[in-house]
Design an enzyme around this catalytic site. Sequence first.
Site, PDB file in Angstrom:
ATOM      1  N   HIS A 263      35.577  -4.180  29.634  1.00 58.45           N
ATOM      2  CA  HIS A 263      34.222  -4.668  29.363  1.00 58.45           C
ATOM      3  C   HIS A 263      33.238  -4.145  30.414  1.00 58.45           C
ATOM      4  CE1 HIS A 263      31.031  -7.845  29.746  1.00 58.45           C
ATOM      5  NE2 HIS A 263      30.937  -7.571  28.459  1.00 58.45           N
TER       6      HIS A 263
ATOM      7  N   GLU B 160      32.207  -0.719  29.466  1.00 54.48           N
ATOM      8  CA  GLU B 160      31.220  -0.768  28.364  1.00 54.48           C
ATOM      9  C   GLU B 160      29.808  -0.912  28.920  1.00 54.48           C
ATOM     10  OE1 GLU B 160      29.209  -4.048  25.845  1.00 54.48           O
ATOM     11  OE2 GLU B 160      31.397  -4.300  25.791  1.00 54.48           O
ATOM     12  N   HIS B 161      29.641  -1.797  29.898  1.00 55.78           N
ATOM     13  CA  HIS B 161      28.324  -1.992  30.497  1.00 55.78           C
ATOM     14  C   HIS B 161      27.863  -0.754  31.263  1.00 55.78           C
ATOM     15  CE1 HIS B 161      27.229  -6.462  30.359  1.00 55.78           C
ATOM     16  NE2 HIS B 161      28.267  -6.328  29.554  1.00 55.78           N
TER      17      HIS B 161
ATOM     18  N   GLU C 100      27.001 -13.350  32.677  1.00 56.83           N
ATOM     19  CA  GLU C 100      27.513 -13.448  31.306  1.00 56.83           C
ATOM     20  C   GLU C 100      28.686 -14.429  31.239  1.00 56.83           C
ATOM     21  OE1 GLU C 100      28.968 -10.433  27.693  1.00 56.83           O
ATOM     22  OE2 GLU C 100      28.539  -9.633  29.694  1.00 56.83           O
TER      23      GLU C 100
END
Length: 408
Positions: free
Chosen positions: A46, A49-50, A126
């Site tokens: 993840h 991805e960022h 998040e």
Amino acid sequence: MVTTQTCKNGLRIVSEHIPHFHSIAMGVFVNNGSRDELPEENGITHFIEHMLFKGTESRTAKEIAREFDRIGGDINAYTSKEYTCYYAKVLDHHAEHAVTVLADMFFHSQMDPEEFDKERQVILEEISMTEDMPDDDVHEQLWRVMYPENSIGAPILGTAETLAKFTPEKIRDYMDRHYTPANTVVSVAGNITPALIEKIETLFGLFEKEESPKKYELPNFTSGYSLKNKETEQGHLCLGYPGLSLNDPDIYNITVLNNIIGGSMSSRLFQEIREQRGLAYSIFSYHSAYSDHGTLAIYGGTSDEQMAEMQQVILSLLKELKNGGITEQEVTDSKEQLKGSLMLGLESTSARMSRNGRHELLLGKHQTYEEVLTQIDQVSLEKVVDLLEILIEAPAVSIIRPKEASLV
């Protein structure tokens, strides 16, 4: 018609030409998700991805966003437990430019240390946001209960502890091992031209990296429970049961079963718990299918005073269904609902692109819509009842309740 071509380096391009559309949806799918991570790597997929949105050798993060705004397009990404997808949707005459920017992000991310530390903080926020939303957090807790010893039970976002140890060097090393040609599919759907396919092959068909074979350990479902007390107005309940894998021949039978249990407004749970008893505003079930297993889950949110009653009604309804409560009409209605959802999805280039990319990546095959409709028509009451008998036994339970509350 869906077509697939394999580049010399092993990367696959799957395309569906829809000439009467004026848009093109494109996605770069990588067969790598959170379940590929070691415990100390949890959240790194993840994080990647960022970081791919944080600037390249030739474009800043702001310039990437501005380029898509200028052409009226959308760009985004998501990480799942089994794969990651970077996707965009633009008007057909902007498609070659859009895929050029996607390729730049995919291959030339800067991993700037300053941006790296900023994004670490963004992801920590998040994680906090998810923890502040108990109706999301209760699902995360359920996965930990169901698969406590397997990486598929770990959170996609990672934890504050694992994020603190990530560095640009660790990210690059992880990408070198997992972002390989054979692990990558580029999916496009819409008013595609031969020039666009040639452009994709030029941009993605040349990179070479050594392949790392996948070594998934089959998850063993655990019937445990978790209770989390926090400041919240409502109580939140999840029940989890074993499900079926993407490749299972009964996959449409369990989809129909899920619709009957809680997958629609006419489902047993929605009608009994919300419409008849007024016990909850949000009550539903869902089935998550993966390459080697699946999970059937039920969620309900209600006041703390009604939690015990809601849980008892859910269990009683499941028992009633197991004791011959499913009707032929329910199966027929659920099949028609499923076919309607499938056909309505054909009107979106994004839905077609996503479906084709996932099927190529995880299944390595594509069925025509007629073949899928035929399989749905073959679902029978007997098959649905058989699945219910096999799968609905002792559940995994996850509960989030107001502080000072006790377990149901």
